[in-house]
Write a protein that holds these residues in place. Structure first.
Motif, PDB file in Angstrom:
ATOM      1  N   LYS A   1       8.225  10.531 -34.759  1.00 23.27           N
ATOM      2  CA  LYS A   1       9.841  11.003 -34.558  1.00 23.27           C
ATOM      3  C   LYS A   1       9.953  11.304 -35.670  1.00 23.27           C
ATOM      4  CE  LYS A   1      11.301  12.608 -29.339  1.00 23.27           C
ATOM      5  NZ  LYS A   1      12.674  12.987 -28.416  1.00 23.27           N
ATOM      6  N   PHE A   2      10.494  12.041 -36.063  1.00 14.81           N
ATOM      7  CA  PHE A   2      11.691  11.044 -37.177  1.00 14.81           C
ATOM      8  C   PHE A   2      13.074  11.874 -37.341  1.00 14.81           C
ATOM      9  CE2 PHE A   2      12.597  11.869 -42.057  1.00 14.81           C
ATOM     10  CZ  PHE A   2      12.453  11.296 -42.562  1.00 14.81           C
ATOM     11  N   LEU A   3      13.717  11.458 -37.529  1.00 15.37           N
ATOM     12  CA  LEU A   3      15.302  11.411 -37.582  1.00 15.37           C
ATOM     13  C   LEU A   3      15.878  11.867 -36.053  1.00 15.37           C
ATOM     14  CD1 LEU A   3      15.866  12.644 -41.400  1.00 15.37           C
ATOM     15  CD2 LEU A   3      16.298  10.571 -40.113  1.00 15.37           C
ATOM     16  N   GLY A   4      15.448  11.831 -35.224  1.00 15.40           N
ATOM     17  CA  GLY A   4      15.341  12.134 -33.839  1.00 15.40           C
ATOM     18  C   GLY A   4      14.565  13.261 -32.836  1.00 15.40           C
ATOM     19  N   GLN A   5      13.857  14.004 -34.600  1.00 17.89           N
ATOM     20  CA  GLN A   5      13.274  14.879 -33.879  1.00 17.89           C
ATOM     21  C   GLN A   5      11.373  14.650 -34.143  1.00 17.89           C
ATOM     22  OE1 GLN A   5      14.551  18.524 -33.563  1.00 17.89           O
ATOM     23  NE2 GLN A   5      16.111  17.318 -32.881  1.00 17.89           N
ATOM     24  N   GLU A   6      11.330  15.021 -33.253  1.00 18.45           N
ATOM     25  CA  GLU A   6       9.339  15.523 -32.851  1.00 18.45           C
ATOM     26  C   GLU A   6       8.636  16.048 -33.830  1.00 18.45           C
ATOM     27  OE1 GLU A   6       6.319  14.945 -29.059  1.00 18.45           O
ATOM     28  OE2 GLU A   6       8.278  15.154 -28.455  1.00 18.45           O
ATOM     29  N   ILE A   7       7.738  15.443 -34.465  1.00 15.83           N
ATOM     30  CA  ILE A   7       7.451  16.082 -36.015  1.00 15.83           C
ATOM     31  C   ILE A   7       6.053  16.396 -35.772  1.00 15.83           C
ATOM     32  CG2 ILE A   7       9.165  15.509 -37.600  1.00 15.83           C
ATOM     33  CD1 ILE A   7       6.934  13.755 -38.274  1.00 15.83           C
ATOM     34  N   ALA A   8       5.307  16.165 -34.706  1.00 23.71           N
ATOM     35  CA  ALA A   8       4.178  15.931 -33.771  1.00 23.71           C
ATOM     36  C   ALA A   8       3.636  15.519 -32.654  1.00 23.71           C
ATOM     37  CB  ALA A   8       3.148  15.461 -35.301  1.00 23.71           C
ATOM     38  N   PHE A   9       2.601  15.497 -32.561  1.00 20.36           N
ATOM     39  CA  PHE A   9       2.008  14.688 -31.167  1.00 20.36           C
ATOM     40  C   PHE A   9       0.250  15.563 -31.118  1.00 20.36           C
ATOM     41  CE2 PHE A   9       2.592  18.957 -29.297  1.00 20.36           C
ATOM     42  CZ  PHE A   9       1.929  19.099 -28.376  1.00 20.36           C
ATOM     43  N   ALA A  10      -0.310  14.707 -30.249  1.00 23.42           N
ATOM     44  CA  ALA A  10      -1.434  15.467 -30.093  1.00 23.42           C
ATOM     45  C   ALA A  10      -2.457  14.278 -29.026  1.00 23.42           C
ATOM     46  CB  ALA A  10      -2.178  14.281 -31.524  1.00 23.42           C
ATOM     47  N   ASN A  11      -3.457  14.660 -28.435  1.00 22.72           N
ATOM     48  CA  ASN A  11      -3.778  14.402 -26.695  1.00 22.72           C
ATOM     49  C   ASN A  11      -5.169  14.906 -27.103  1.00 22.72           C
ATOM     50  OD1 ASN A  11      -1.371  14.597 -25.973  1.00 22.72           O
ATOM     51  ND2 ASN A  11      -1.468  16.858 -24.779  1.00 22.72           N
ATOM     52  N   ILE A  12      -5.960  13.064 -26.768  1.00 22.63           N
ATOM     53  CA  ILE A  12      -6.964  12.914 -27.058  1.00 22.63           C
ATOM     54  C   ILE A  12      -7.864  12.262 -25.957  1.00 22.63           C
ATOM     55  CG2 ILE A  12      -8.767  11.856 -28.709  1.00 22.63           C
ATOM     56  CD1 ILE A  12      -5.980  11.245 -30.966  1.00 22.63           C
ATOM     57  N   ASP A  13      -9.122  12.945 -25.743  1.00 19.77           N
ATOM     58  CA  ASP A  13      -9.332  12.627 -24.715  1.00 19.77           C
ATOM     59  C   ASP A  13     -11.138  12.778 -25.106  1.00 19.77           C
ATOM     60  OD1 ASP A  13     -10.279  14.682 -25.105  1.00 19.77           O
ATOM     61  OD2 ASP A  13      -9.616  16.598 -23.046  1.00 19.77           O
ATOM     62  N   LYS A  14     -11.650  12.181 -24.416  1.00 22.28           N
ATOM     63  CA  LYS A  14     -12.944  12.040 -24.509  1.00 22.28           C
ATOM     64  C   LYS A  14     -14.586  12.448 -24.979  1.00 22.28           C
ATOM     65  CE  LYS A  14     -16.160   7.529 -24.150  1.00 22.28           C
ATOM     66  NZ  LYS A  14     -17.887   8.978 -25.039  1.00 22.28           N
ATOM     67  N   ALA A  15     -13.834  14.277 -24.518  1.00 16.77           N
ATOM     68  CA  ALA A  15     -14.854  15.028 -25.359  1.00 16.77           C
ATOM     69  C   ALA A  15     -14.314  15.222 -26.054  1.00 16.77           C
ATOM     70  CB  ALA A  15     -13.825  16.284 -24.107  1.00 16.77           C
ATOM     71  N   LEU A  16     -12.918  15.493 -26.641  1.00 17.13           N
ATOM     72  CA  LEU A  16     -12.623  15.345 -27.903  1.00 17.13           C
ATOM     73  C   LEU A  16     -13.093  14.480 -29.139  1.00 17.13           C
ATOM     74  CD1 LEU A  16     -10.827  17.181 -29.710  1.00 17.13           C
ATOM     75  CD2 LEU A  16      -8.929  15.838 -29.129  1.00 17.13           C
ATOM     76  N   VAL A  17     -12.758  12.853 -28.721  1.00 19.66           N
ATOM     77  CA  VAL A  17     -13.308  11.967 -29.693  1.00 19.66           C
ATOM     78  C   VAL A  17     -15.532  12.733 -29.624  1.00 19.66           C
ATOM     79  CG1 VAL A  17     -13.815   9.920 -29.782  1.00 19.66           C
ATOM     80  CG2 VAL A  17     -12.156  10.131 -29.022  1.00 19.66           C
ATOM     81  N   ASP A  18     -16.019  12.797 -28.112  1.00 17.55           N
ATOM     82  CA  ASP A  18     -17.501  13.378 -28.515  1.00 17.55           C
ATOM     83  C   ASP A  18     -17.600  14.599 -29.359  1.00 17.55           C
ATOM     84  OD1 ASP A  18     -18.066  10.957 -27.223  1.00 17.55           O
ATOM     85  OD2 ASP A  18     -18.307  12.776 -25.207  1.00 17.55           O
ATOM     86  N   ARG A  19     -17.226  15.730 -29.635  1.00 21.21           N
ATOM     87  CA  ARG A  19     -16.641  16.419 -30.269  1.00 21.21           C
ATOM     88  C   ARG A  19     -17.522  16.107 -31.653  1.00 21.21           C
ATOM     89  NH1 ARG A  19     -14.342  19.041 -26.713  1.00 21.21           N
ATOM     90  NH2 ARG A  19     -11.840  19.139 -27.607  1.00 21.21           N
ATOM     91  N   ALA A  20     -16.001  14.937 -32.285  1.00 26.99           N
ATOM     92  CA  ALA A  20     -15.732  14.543 -33.657  1.00 26.99           C
ATOM     93  C   ALA A  20     -16.929  14.137 -34.011  1.00 26.99           C
ATOM     94  CB  ALA A  20     -14.207  13.775 -33.579  1.00 26.99           C
TER      95      ALA A  20
END
Length: 1631
Positions: free
Chosen positions: A728-747
């Motif tokens: 969050k920047f200045l009280g506003q969420e500007i980015a978020f991410a959900n990362i599971d192991k399947a995503l890491v394996d694909r990377a």
């Protein structure tokens, strides 16, 4: 007689009901002289100010009933920029002439009983000119009451509808009425104000901007109405940037209206249509489009924008132009006036030219107009800007674009467009930005409609219906950004306990739903408090949800009653995670000094007294809420930090961490940044093995067959391996991410694809060809503006602008030898000689403006603080990495250096300018340059009173004198001969601090600093080199021969003579009288060897631990000797193997003996690494330093010699380190001339302090530089005070004068004692709690200091520290949570000790007592193994899958490598950390089970859940919480199904009926146990019984029979004792 006449007159007037409201007759024209003044600056005479003045005659006449005409006659406008009050106002002749045609047009206005109504004017009168008329009408606004003389009301005026106080006095003698009214401009029902860039700020009670206006009228009363004969207005706005004691800036407005005469000639309106133009309230014109730092005449926006763009591109290539930030702001201002078509045309002309394209795309987001936002949307949809470019400019636009309905509409259509929906990252940013825009708009318009959020609400309803978790998460964050109260209802549908949809959602989504309430809580706290409180008090919810609800609850700034309620709930709370979290947060809030948390801090102080202080002792494995702030009311500034550490399983690594930073400045506060990270299941996903997947089905079948016999066993919810985070920047969420192991394996897979290799190949080819780039990046770091009208009708503005432009010209080229083969393999780079050449000229120009004053499109008159910084740092480097030869070199080559590499200037100015004559702008320094008596630099620097008096300013006239100090002008130079450079800094400063002792006056003035780098005197430096050579060829790189001086040489004897005086006092001070005389004789003897050894090693007393310890024991907090492992016999009593004993007792030779054996390792071995830092001079003489490291593997000795390369410089630093044993390390460092001037000794050793394992570090010095002693003496004065503030005990002591000792002892697994001994004091901190348990067994300590296989042993130590342990000796069982109870075990029946209670069932550990031997047996089911551990005589044996394995065949290792069984001490140990089971140890007398850290909270059984919840320890397989440890233990018995069961257990768990009849609630009742009781199978008789207290559920006798299968779900009506069977004997009838 005169008095009588006057009395009769007044009586007559009174009888005719005098009307006080001003009257303007239709047949008359009232002529007034009007003058208005607006002036800004500091309220100090002699300083410069800026302002303007309007002078005119005002003619007023009535043209109809309640309709008046107002006309200006002979208007004049004056500017002011000068020293107040000395300099005069200057007529703005050209501006007056240009506006004359508008100023002379009469306007109409409604006027009824002194109240101004609507205002009418022709279209030709601009809003700016009409506002000047409103300033005059503002004087005429009089709400006079006939029946009251003192009253208050909300009155409309040019500034808004504000609270106004009236006071009416009647002067009988003068026959006049005196009216005084005052307006509080900070207390307005409707304040006319425009804020830009302030949407994220929260205003505090301590206001930095205050304003008030006073009006004085003298009126002549009459029957028909009063006549205003004179009116004066004074309005004052005060700006306090820091605190009032630090000085204030003021903006003052004055008006005067004096009656001159009445004319018979009426005012004639012009022949034009008079349009309704609003009321007396000020109307904003073009002020928003006009930046206050410059005045531009924009006649052709497109052409002017192109001109500025050309300037920026052309002048910011090689290095940044000094005026680039100002030009960038000009470009923004011009584009704000431009239409969408103008921007389109500029883009069409330049979008194909990269240098122009970057400038346009960097400028568009900060332009902030609907046209700019539309441009971003259209260009992405048409594919003219790429996805990365769109993401970059959209992130900037979200926070820089002012929000209005048109911008929100564009953002909505963009975020919901199907092309955006197809790009996940872009859609996330666009949707979050959509919510941010709504929040910004609602901050400016509190009545913003709920319809703005309808698209989001509709999408949320659709996502809930589809159970789309990812979509629900995104929309919750959008609603959280918007923070609109209308979103509460959709959010509540996803809150547990409020909406049915919540039950199917993962916990992380429910957490997001609760956190979405935080922004709403700031706007409508009363609305959120009951919701958050209900969530917090719902004990059925997951602890993490309740902790997050507590966070939201405290965001509402709860009152003392609510905080006290929370404290009372904690007293009865069973979850220690929640107790620890909320208690720690409340405790930290008690120390808050921030003004917005004053009431919460007071309430927290009350709550903390309700709670037990024992909660302070909870360890760091429990969740924590931490808050700390520092706020200085004198500076009206401060900072705060918040951290939430949430851990639902008492794991060493928390599941969720949230950190937030908040800032306070000038009466406002803002949440700067917030970062949240969630690692739910990630640790397990990374550490557990996947080698057993082929056996999964068979293993699960076997485990489930065993577990099905547990009564009502329920699996725990399995957390999905996931890592997520948000920012969050200045009280506003500007980015978020959900990362599971399947995503890491694909990377990982993507990185190994052909495309990735092709990209690497192309990059290397481009590098070898050469890369040249010119980069320019502008940034508008701040644009904060507040615009509000004054009584004069002219707006006042407070603004802060900060802009920067960074440029860099970069050239990079690589040479790889030999050429890389095809196909390219990354490993080939390790076989190549790589040379990289890089040249760069980074430069930055930054400007910051703080402005207060008048800002319109026609005229500007303001005081300005301007800071400007420019820096240029050219560099040319060459890096060479010859990897096969292990040679690495970096060279810094000469480059042209500008005259100044950095320039900073700050000045305060008073500026006046108008659009008709911009060239004639007047700029006056606020501290004017005036003739003063010159005071020499020496007298000024002395800062004496006489110097101050002699520097007073003397004016030739009678004007106020400004006592300004003589400007400071100093230059400092610092040569760096090694670099061949000389750095100089030139400082110039002048201020007005001598006028008053006000901190603000220290800033006002002119200050500058310039840094220059020039060649140093002497031979030129061609380049700088840093070279490192590793391996066998290191010796070839030595440039200067290294020698340790021969102690028998004449040179050594000369050095000895110099050292005698230096060493003799030190040696005397550290020895007894006898040894002192002995050393004195040694010094006077001819033996040079002993003296130089003294320089290296000091006296024997310094090296001797016993003598130093005896001195320190006199003042030690604990009177224990420090016993060393390598010396004492302490370890001999440990039950260790002979190899371990030999290793621990091994003691190498002393350091002194090793050193004397080979003083310089270079004589015996070659260096392992050589590093050289040198300057290559034109005369080829050596200059620099070289370092060589030698390794003596036999003695575990490392010697490093650093020496100067210059031929005449014999400075060296000699560092020797030896590992004397696995428990002692010693290092000695000497430096100076031939390493003989200064020397220190550092020792680290492990041992025993009292009965506790300990480590001791000693720093001893023989001689050290005098500067170190000087500063250490000064620091010594502050140590006691700082130590006491930190809770550290301080005791005076006479310790060794030349030694510092630090001892760290671990008396218990969860505490540490720290004792520091300084020469004059002893500091101690005892029983300091540790965040984790430390293994302090003697075997663990031996392994903590390994001689080989360090990595494995470090892993062992980590596992020991982080794992949870359960153990039993005799019948006393200690759970994972360290809860102790007596476990009376039934004969021959297995009990579940510990098992994975998720649906994965990775392991199960069972325990039973053999009926014949009454000894314990353990069975472990893990992987595809069934392991039995049992005693036979004095030995412990093991069976694996029914086959006995001889002890001589151990260790056993499973084929997958995940399970190992080995001998340990007097028993056997099974290890399977990758499957969650750290260790199962079994011996004849005891057993213990350790589970890994990531299994905490996921296990169950007799050992508990390992979740830290000691108040919820006795949890049965069904999840029921029992109060009896016996009932709890029996519930985990694996019951027999029949006598034909393969096990020898002949018992089962069943609900029993209470044998006696009981009366419950006035009814005779029969009762059945809610908790199952152990009973023998039918056909079996109990041989042994024991009483157990269980809960019973009762129902009336006449009621139907109860379904005993669901009895555990019934309520407990009473607790009674039942008989549990512990051993059974069965006959033939047993089925």
């Amino acid at each position: 007689m005169k008095l009588v006449v006057l009395a009769l007159t007044l009586a007559l007037v009174a009888s005719q009901h005098v009307n006080l409201a001003p009257e303007f007759s239709t047949s008359k024209t009232y002529v007034y002289k009007y003058e208005a003044l607006l002036l800004g600056g500091l309220p100090v005479e002699g300083l410069a100010r800026a302002g303007l003045k309007v002078s005119s005659k005002v003619l007023i006449s009535a043209v109809a009933e309640n309709i008046l005409l107002l006309k200006l006659q002979d208007p004049e406008i004056f500017e002011y920029s000068g020293v107040w009050p000395k300099d005069p106002f200057v007529p703005a002749t050209k501006l007056t002439a240009a506006l004359a045609s508008q100023l002379l047009i009469p306007i109409k206005f409604e006027y009824v009983n002194g109240v101004v109504g609507r205002v009418f004017a022709p279209a030709g009168v601009s809003p700016t000119v009409l506002n000047v008329h409103r300033g005059i009408l503002n004087i005429l606004q009089l709400n006079l009451k006939k029946t009251q003389n003192v009253y208050e009301l909300q009155e409309a005026g040019a500034q808004g509808v504000c609270k106004t106080h009236y006071l009416i006095n009647e002067d009988v003698k003068a026959q006049r009425i005196v009216v005084t009214k005052s307006k509080d401009l900070t207390n307005c029902q409707e304040r006319i104000i425009k804020d830009l860039g302030l949407a994220y700020l929260e205003t505090l009670e301590a206001k930095s901007l205050t304003g008030a206006a006073t009006y004085n009228y003298i009126m002549k009363p009459s029957v028909t109405g009063g006549l205003i004969t004179e009116a004066t207005v004074r309005e004052l706005h005060q700006v306090t940037p820091v605190a009032q004691m630090g000085g204030v800036a003021q903006m003052e407005a004055k008006q005067s209206l004096k009656f001159l005469e009445i004319e018979k000639t009426p005012i004639v309106p012009i022949h034009a249509e008079y349009l309704a133009r609003g009321t007396i309230l000020y109307e904003f014109a073009t002020e928003i489009l006009q930046t206050p730092i410059q005045l531009l005449r924009i006649h052709n926006a497109q052409a002017q924008a192109i001109e500025i763009l050309n300037h920026l591109v052309a002048n910011n290539v090689a290095k940044v132009h000094e005026d680039a930030p100002l030009k960038f702001i000009q470009l923004i201002q011009v584009l704000r006036v431009a239409t969408f078509e103008n921007i389109e045309a500029i883009w069409a002309q330049f979008h194909a030219r990269p240098e122009y394209r970057r400038w346009i795309l960097d400028t568009i987001p900060v332009v902030g107009t609907p046209a700019a936002v539309k441009f971003i949307k259209e260009k992405f949809l048409t594919g003219e800007i790429s996805l990365p470019e769109t993401i970059q400019i959209l992130v900037a636009a979200v926070h820089m674009v002012p929000a209005d309905l048109e911008v929100i509409r564009i953002f909505s259509s963009f975020a919901l467009h199907h092309k955006v929906q197809e790009q996940p990252v872009l859609r996330e940013i666009a949707m979050l930005g959509y919510g941010t825009m709504i929040a910004k708009y609602c901050a400016a318009v509190p009545t913003c409609p709920a319809e703005l959020l309808k698209p989001i609400h509709d999408l949320a309803a659709e996502a809930i219906a589809k159970a789309d978790i990812a979509e629900i998460t995104l929309l919750l964050k959008v609603l959280g950004n918007a923070g609109h109260p209308a979103s509460l209802k959709p959010i509540m549908k996803l809150l547990p306990g409020f909406g049915s949809a919540a039950a199917a959602l993962p916990i992380r989504v429910q957490v997001d739903a609760i956190l979405a309430l935080r922004t709403i809580a700031k706007r409508e706290p009363k609305m959120i408090q009951p919701v958050a409180l209900q969530l917090f008090m719902d004990k059925a919810l997951h602890p993490e949800l309740r902790m997050v609800a507590a966070v939201v609850l405290f965001e509402t700034r709860p009152p003392v009653a609510l905080v006290s309620t929370i404290a009372n709930v904690l007293k009865k709370e069973t979850s220690m995670q929640i107790v620890s979290f909320v208690y720690s947060y409340i405790k930290s809030l008690t120390r808050s000094t921030a003004p917005d948390l004053a009431s919460v801090a007071a309430a927290s102080n009350v709550a903390i007294k309700i709670l037990s202080p024992k909660l302070d002792k909870l360890c760091f494995r429990y969740s924590r809420g931490l808050y700390a702030d520092i706020f200085r009311s004198s500076a009206m500034a401060g900072a705060a930090g918040t951290a939430f550490i949430i851990n639902d399983g008492a794991t060493l690594l928390p599941r969720t961490v949230v950190a937030k930073a908040r800032a306070y400045l000038a009466g406002a506060a803002a949440d700067l940044i917030e970062v949240g990270v969630r690692t739910e299941g990630l640790q397990e996903a990374l550490l557990k093995t996947h080698a057993l997947e082929d056996l999964e089905n068979d293993r699960l079948t076997k485990m489930q067959r065993v577990m099905k016999v547990l009564a009502d066993w329920k699996t725990l919810p399995k957390t999905q391996p996931l890592a997520s985070g948000y920012i969050k920047f200045l009280g506003q969420e500007i980015a978020f991410a959900n990362i599971d192991k399947a995503l890491v394996d694909r990377a990982v897979q993507l990185a190994q694809t052909v495309d990735a290799k092709t990209m690497l190949k192309d990059a290397l080819k481009a590098l070898q060809t050469g890369i040249a780039a010119h980069i320019a990046k502008p940034l508008l770091a701040a644009e904060v503006r507040r615009i509000f009208p004054t009584a004069v009708g002219v707006p006042m503005e407070l603004s802060l602008y900060s802009a920067a432009v960074a440029t860099a010209a970069v050239k990079v080229k690589g040479i790889i030898t030999p050429p890389l083969p095809e196909p390219l393999i990354a490993a080939d780079l390790l076989k190549a000689d790589i040379k990289l050449e890089a040249e760069a000229t980074p430069s930055i120009a930054a400007e910051t403006y703080a402005v207060m004053g008048v800002n319109t499109a026609l005229i500007q008159a303001a005081v300005m603080a301007r800071a400007k910084a420019v820096t240029v740092l050219p560099a040319k480097l060459q890096a060479i990495a010859d990897i096969p030869k292990l040679n690495f070199k970096i060279e810094a080559l000469p480059v042209p250096v500008p005259e100044h590499i950095a320039k900073v200037r700050f000045e305060t100015l008073a500026i006046a300018r108008n659009i008709e004559d911009i060239a004639a702008e007047r700029i006056t320094p606020m501290v004017p340059v005036i003739a003063a008596q010159r005071v020499s630099a020496e007298r000024f620097a002395s800062n004496s009173r006489s110097a101050s008096l002699s520097s007073e300013i003397i004016y030739s006239d009678a004007a106020p004198q400004l006592r300004a100090g003589t400007p400071i002008h100093k230059t400092f130079c610092l040569p760096a001969a090694l670099l061949g450079l000389k750095g100089c800094i030139e400082l110039t400063s002048s201020n007005a601090a001598l006028i008053k002792t006000i901190p603000l006056l220290n800033v006002i003035g002119q200050h500058s600093a310039q840094i220059a780098v020039r060649p140093a005197d002497g031979p030129a430096i061609e380049r700088l080199e840093v070279e490192v050579q590793v391996g066998p060829k290191a010796a070839e790189k030595i440039l200067k021969e290294i020698n340790i001086i021969d102690e028998e040489s004449p040179e050594a004897r000369a050095i000895i003579e110099q050292l005698k005086k230096m060493l003799e006092p030190a040696l005397k001070a550290s020895s007894s009288s006898s040894s002192s005389s002995s050393r004195a004789s040694q010094l006077s003897s001819s033996s040079s060897s002993s003296l130089i050894s003294s320089a290296w090693f000091g006296s024997s007393s310094i090296l001797s631990s016993s003598s130093s310890s005896s001195r320190m024991e006199k003042v030690a907090p604990k009177q224990y000797p420090f016993k060393k492992y390598h010396k004492d016999q302490y370890l001999n009593s440990a039950q260790l193997t002979s190899a371990q004993l030999r290793s621990s007792a091994s003691q190498r030779a002393s350091f002194e003996a090793i050193y004397k054996e080979n003083k310089f390792l270079g004589n015996a071995v070659t260096p392992v690494v050589v590093a050289i830092f040198r300057a290559v001079r034109a005369d080829h003489k050596l200059l620099g330093y070289q370092a060589a490291a030698y390794l003596d593997k036999a003695n575990w000795r490392l010697q490093t010699i650093i020496s100067a390369l210059a031929e005449t410089d014999n400075w060296k630093m000699c560092a020797d380190g030896v590992i004397l044993s696995k428990f002692k390390v010693m290092s000695k460092i000497a430096w100076g001339k031939e390493c003989t001037e200064y020397a220190t000794i550092l020792k680290a050793e492990a041992g025993i302090f009292g009965a506790a394992p300990a480590a001791r570090v000693e720093l001893e010095w023989i001689t050290i530089p005098a500067i170190v002693t000087t500063y250490a003496t000064k620091l010594n004065k502050y140590i006691p005070g700082v130590a006491l503030m930190a809770g550290i005990s301080v005791a005076k002591a006479k310790n060794s004068e030349k030694q510092i000792e630090l001892t760290v002892a671990i008396p218990t697994e969860k505490s540490v004692d720290i004792i520091a001994k300084l020469p004059l004091m002893t500091l101690s901190k005892l029983a300091l709690p540790l965040p984790f348990a430390v293994p302090i067994s003697r075997e663990a300590i031996i392994r903590a200091f390994p001689e080989d296989n360090i990595l494995d042993n470090m892993q062992f130590m980590y596992a020991e520290v982080s794992s949870a342990q359960c153990s039993m000796e005799r019948n006393m069982l200690t759970t994972f949570n360290n809860r102790r109870y007596k476990n009376e075990m039934p004969n021959s029946c297995y009990q579940v000790l510990a098992q994975d209670c998720t649906n994965e069932l990775k392991f199960s550990v069972l325990l039973k007592k053999d009926q014949l031997t009454e000894q314990n047996h353990i069975n472990v089911k893990i992987a595809d193994l069934d392991v039995d551990l049992y005693p036979t005589g004095s030995d412990v044996l093991v069976k694996i899958n029914g086959m006995e394995v001889p002890v001589s065949s151990l260790p056993y290792r499973h084929a997958s490598g995940s399970v190992q069984i080995r001998q340990k001490a007097q028993g056997l140990a099974l290890h399977a950390p990758k499957l969650g089971l750290q260790e199962v140890y079994f011996s004849k007398d005891q057993w213990r089970v350790n589970v890994v850290d990531w299994m905490r909270g996921q296990v169950c059984g007799l050992c508990g859940k390992a979740d830290g919840e000691t108040r919820q320890e006795y949890s049965t397989p069904s999840g029921y919480q029992t109060e009896s440890p016996v009932s709890f233990a029996h519930s985990w018995v694996l019951s027999a199904e029949s006598c034909r069961d393969s096990t020898e257990c002949r018992m089962k768990l069943e609900s029993v009926k209470l044998e006696k009849q009981i009366n419950v609630n006035g009814q005779d009742s029969k009762c059945y146990s809610v908790e199952p009781v152990l009973r023998c199978l039918p056909g079996c008789l109990p041989l042994k019984t024991m009483p157990v207290t269980v809960g019973y559920h009762c129902l009336p006798i006449e009621s139907s029979s109860l379904d005993l299968d669901s009895i555990n779900e019934k309520s407990v009506d009473l607790r009674e004792t039942a008989e549990a069977h512990m051993a059974c004997q069965c006959n033939a009838r047993c089925a």
